[in-house]
Design a protein around this motif. Structure first.
Motif, PDB file in Angstrom:
ATOM      1  N   GLN A  79       0.810  -1.219   0.000  1.00  0.00           N
ATOM      2  CA  GLN A  79       0.000   0.000   0.000  1.00  0.00           C
ATOM      3  C   GLN A  79       0.839   1.263   0.000  1.00  0.00           C
ATOM      4  O   GLN A  79       0.622   2.185  -0.785  1.00  0.00           O
ATOM      5  CB  GLN A  79      -0.917   0.016   1.234  1.00  0.00           C
ATOM      6  CG  GLN A  79      -2.046  -0.983   1.201  1.00  0.00           C
ATOM      7  CD  GLN A  79      -2.827  -0.916   2.496  1.00  0.00           C
ATOM      8  OE1 GLN A  79      -2.292  -1.170   3.564  1.00  0.00           O
ATOM      9  NE2 GLN A  79      -4.100  -0.596   2.402  1.00  0.00           N
ATOM     10  N   ILE A  80       1.827   1.309   0.889  1.00  0.00           N
ATOM     11  CA  ILE A  80       2.566   2.549   1.070  1.00  0.00           C
ATOM     12  C   ILE A  80       3.357   2.914  -0.184  1.00  0.00           C
ATOM     13  O   ILE A  80       3.439   4.072  -0.577  1.00  0.00           O
ATOM     14  CB  ILE A  80       3.494   2.458   2.305  1.00  0.00           C
ATOM     15  CG1 ILE A  80       4.038   3.853   2.629  1.00  0.00           C
ATOM     16  CG2 ILE A  80       4.625   1.461   2.101  1.00  0.00           C
ATOM     17  CD1 ILE A  80       4.672   3.941   3.997  1.00  0.00           C
ATOM     18  N   SER A  81       3.914   1.914  -0.872  1.00  0.00           N
ATOM     19  CA  SER A  81       4.673   2.186  -2.086  1.00  0.00           C
ATOM     20  C   SER A  81       3.790   2.818  -3.151  1.00  0.00           C
ATOM     21  O   SER A  81       4.185   3.762  -3.840  1.00  0.00           O
ATOM     22  CB  SER A  81       5.297   0.890  -2.615  1.00  0.00           C
ATOM     23  OG  SER A  81       5.961   1.117  -3.835  1.00  0.00           O
ATOM     24  N   LYS A  82       2.572   2.321  -3.285  1.00  0.00           N
ATOM     25  CA  LYS A  82       1.651   2.860  -4.286  1.00  0.00           C
ATOM     26  C   LYS A  82       1.248   4.306  -3.955  1.00  0.00           C
ATOM     27  O   LYS A  82       1.142   5.147  -4.840  1.00  0.00           O
ATOM     28  CB  LYS A  82       0.398   1.977  -4.349  1.00  0.00           C
ATOM     29  CG  LYS A  82       0.638   0.620  -5.000  1.00  0.00           C
ATOM     30  CD  LYS A  82       0.942   0.791  -6.483  1.00  0.00           C
ATOM     31  CE  LYS A  82       1.087  -0.555  -7.169  1.00  0.00           C
ATOM     32  NZ  LYS A  82       1.339  -0.411  -8.617  1.00  0.00           N
ATOM     33  N   ILE A  83       1.033   4.581  -2.668  1.00  0.00           N
ATOM     34  CA  ILE A  83       0.642   5.936  -2.275  1.00  0.00           C
ATOM     35  C   ILE A  83       1.804   6.907  -2.476  1.00  0.00           C
ATOM     36  O   ILE A  83       1.615   8.040  -2.953  1.00  0.00           O
ATOM     37  CB  ILE A  83       0.140   5.945  -0.824  1.00  0.00           C
ATOM     38  CG1 ILE A  83      -1.156   5.132  -0.721  1.00  0.00           C
ATOM     39  CG2 ILE A  83      -0.077   7.377  -0.325  1.00  0.00           C
ATOM     40  CD1 ILE A  83      -1.634   4.916   0.691  1.00  0.00           C
TER      41      ILE A  83
END
Length: 557
Positions: A79-83
């Motif tokens: 999730q964090i990489s995409k955000i």
């Protein structure tokens, strides 16, 4: 990593976006959905808040961002990489280059902002914008990245500006990943294949000079940042003729390689070592920044004698020699209608004589730092320091003298400083307190630092109309015993820092009545009565009056 529940996630997002303002009801539902999509990860929430802060505050735009975040995290477990990627995609193209460039610094590295902005200017990342200087524009770019929560503030300066910044590890990984995809820069790993065809190199590990020699022929490399401590040779530079940036500040050189003066396109040059700068340095007619740190060996001369040809480098914006340098005074005034170093903004040198010719040569100087090592009291006159008043754009001035014992060293008659000064640091000047009259009325002065007997005498008696805009006052290693002051003398003071003024009996209670005062910092007292005790009493009195904002810090130094 500590995860947040849905309510705390929303509170963090709301506080980042709206700060002290309330969140309109029509945005709360969308905002809660975005916060939930971040999976309780504080960094992801902060970065998502950065996207929202810099978009149009309409339901349409917020819904669009909510959909993009939801789609991003739905297609990948990370999730964090995409955000983080989504936040990068929302950057204007100028900010993308500046942000990616920061990934070239080592992990957990405290990046000096003054150096970073000079590198951005040299790389050509900035778009000129009206009357603002490129350096001012670079600071605005950095502030924009900080507001988007992509860059961390590590430490601030006394004037509130950022001194060091840095990147979260995950954001640095994103920079390196994107930079590799776009062939923007490359962090070396001792492989010739990886180095070839790169435009920018960031060297963090030992890499053989032979390997660089093999890659040097017709190399497209424009920038080289070197973070290892030593190199055997710089002969490979002969093949890197297109270099714009060469940062060897963390590398100790035994001499200045002659190949450097052949790099015609060089804009940024930083060196460390026991160096001799040749007259041929003037061939670098595109050089904007020259930074040199003299390496002090156990024996031998450690003074850097700069050639007079420096005055022929018309594009030079920043000449910084951190210690031990001699810059010759120009022999004559600039030819009519031509100011040789009209771009010069920053000058750090030793024992420089500010003749009228020298002042004329650098009319746009903004930051000046000079150390004088003569042991006598006529320094002000010998080095023509009365001419400093003619530096009409000077904002930051630091004057350091060699200690002269107990002898007072007053200003010359009719001495004045530029009214544009915002920050002034005086060290070992041995001035009498009466000469504070030259300083206290400076209309734009916000930071004043008095160090190591900058003023001599046991009593400082302030008078009306002093320091109209001063926000920060540092007093360190002064022999001051009695300080007489009223709150009206420092109407805008925010921070008072006192260090190692062991003879100071007390801080006047009137200091606590300054309405803007936020912090008093004092050392632990050595005697029965001390400035620390009076600082505590001031805080207690202010609290009894309902002022809970004033902080007092007592340190051991």
């Amino acid at each position: 990593m500590r995860f947040l529940d849905e309510e705390r996630s929303w509170n963090l997002l709301r506080d980042k976006v709206f700060e002290q303002q309330s969140c309109p009801a029509e945005f709360e539902r969308i905002g809660r959905k975005i916060a939930k999509s971040c999976g309780g990860l504080p960094l992801a929430i902060a970065v998502a808040a950065g996207i929202l802060t810099n978009c149009n505050r309409t339901q349409h735009h917020w819904l669009k961002i909510a959909r993009n975040i939801t789609l991003a995290v739905a297609t990948n477990d990370d999730q964090i990489s995409k955000i983080l990627t989504l936040s990068y995609d929302h950057l204007p193209w100028q900010l993308k280059a500046c942000f990616l460039y920061m990934g070239g610094f080592p992990e957990d590295y405290n990046i000096p902002v003054s150096k970073l902005t000079k590198l951005w200017v040299a790389e050509g990342f900035l778009e000129p914008n009206g009357p603002k200087s490129l350096e001012e524009l670079a600071e605005e770019y950095l502030e924009d990245l900080i507001k988007r929560n992509l860059v961390l503030i590590i430490r601030k300066r006394s004037n509130g500006k950022i001194r060091f910044c840095g990147l979260h590890d995950l954001l640095r990984d994103l920079c390196i990943q994107k930079a590799r995809m776009k062939e923007f820069f490359h962090v070396t790993n001792n492989s010739a294949r990886d180095i070839q065809n790169q435009r920018r190199l960031s060297i963090h590990f030992d890499i053989s000079d032979g390997l660089l020699d093999k890659c040097a022929c017709a190399s497209p490399i424009r920038s080289m940042l070197v973070f290892r401590s030593s190199v055997a040779s710089l002969s490979f530079l002969r093949g890197f003729r297109l270099l714009r940036v060469l940062d060897l500040l963390r590398t100790v050189l035994l001499f200045m390689p002659p190949e450097i003066t052949q790099l015609f396109f060089l804009r940024f040059l930083a060196l460390t070592g026991r160096l001799k700068v040749p007259p041929s340095i003037s061939k670098l007619q595109n050089l904007q920044t020259l930074m040199i740190r003299m390496y002090r060996w156990e024996t031998g001369d450690s003074i850097l004698f700069l050639p007079i040809e420096i005055w022929e480098m018309r594009q030079l914006r920043h000449l910084i020699v951190f210690e031990g340098s001699m810059l010759p005074t120009p022999l004559a005034a600039a030819p009519s209608g031509r100011r040789v170093l009209e771009n010069l903004q920053t000058l750090f040198v030793d024992n420089f004589k500010f003749t009228s010719n020298a002042i004329e040569m650098m009319p746009n100087l903004k930051k000046l730092k000079v150390y004088y090592c003569d042991v006598f009291t006529a320094v002000w006159a010998k080095y023509c320091l009365s001419n400093l008043v003619h530096l009409c754009l000077l904002e930051t001035l630091s004057l350091m003298f060699r200690p002269v014992g107990l002898e007072v060293n007053p200003f010359p008659a009719n001495f004045a400083l530029p009214s544009t000064l915002q920050k002034l640091t005086l060290t070992d000047c041995a001035l009498p307190w009466q000469d504070m009259a030259v300083i206290h009325s400076l209309p734009n002065l916000e930071v004043l630092k008095l160090r190591d007997d900058a003023f001599m005498g046991e009593k400082w008696e302030c008078s009306e109309g002093e320091f109209p805009r001063l926000k920060f006052l540092l007093m360190e290693l002064l022999n001051l015993k009695c300080w007489q002051v009223e709150s009206s003398h420092f109407p805008r003071l925010e921070r008072l820092i006192i260090k190692r003024c062991w003879r100071l009996d007390e801080i006047p209670c009137e200091i606590g009545d300054i309405p803007t005062l936020e912090l008093i910092e004092v050392p632990i007292g050595l005697g029965r009565k001390s400035a620390a005790d009076s600082a505590v009493l001031i805080q207690e009195e202010q609290r009894s009056l309902g002022n809970d904002l004033l902080q007092v810090r007592i340190h051991s130094k």
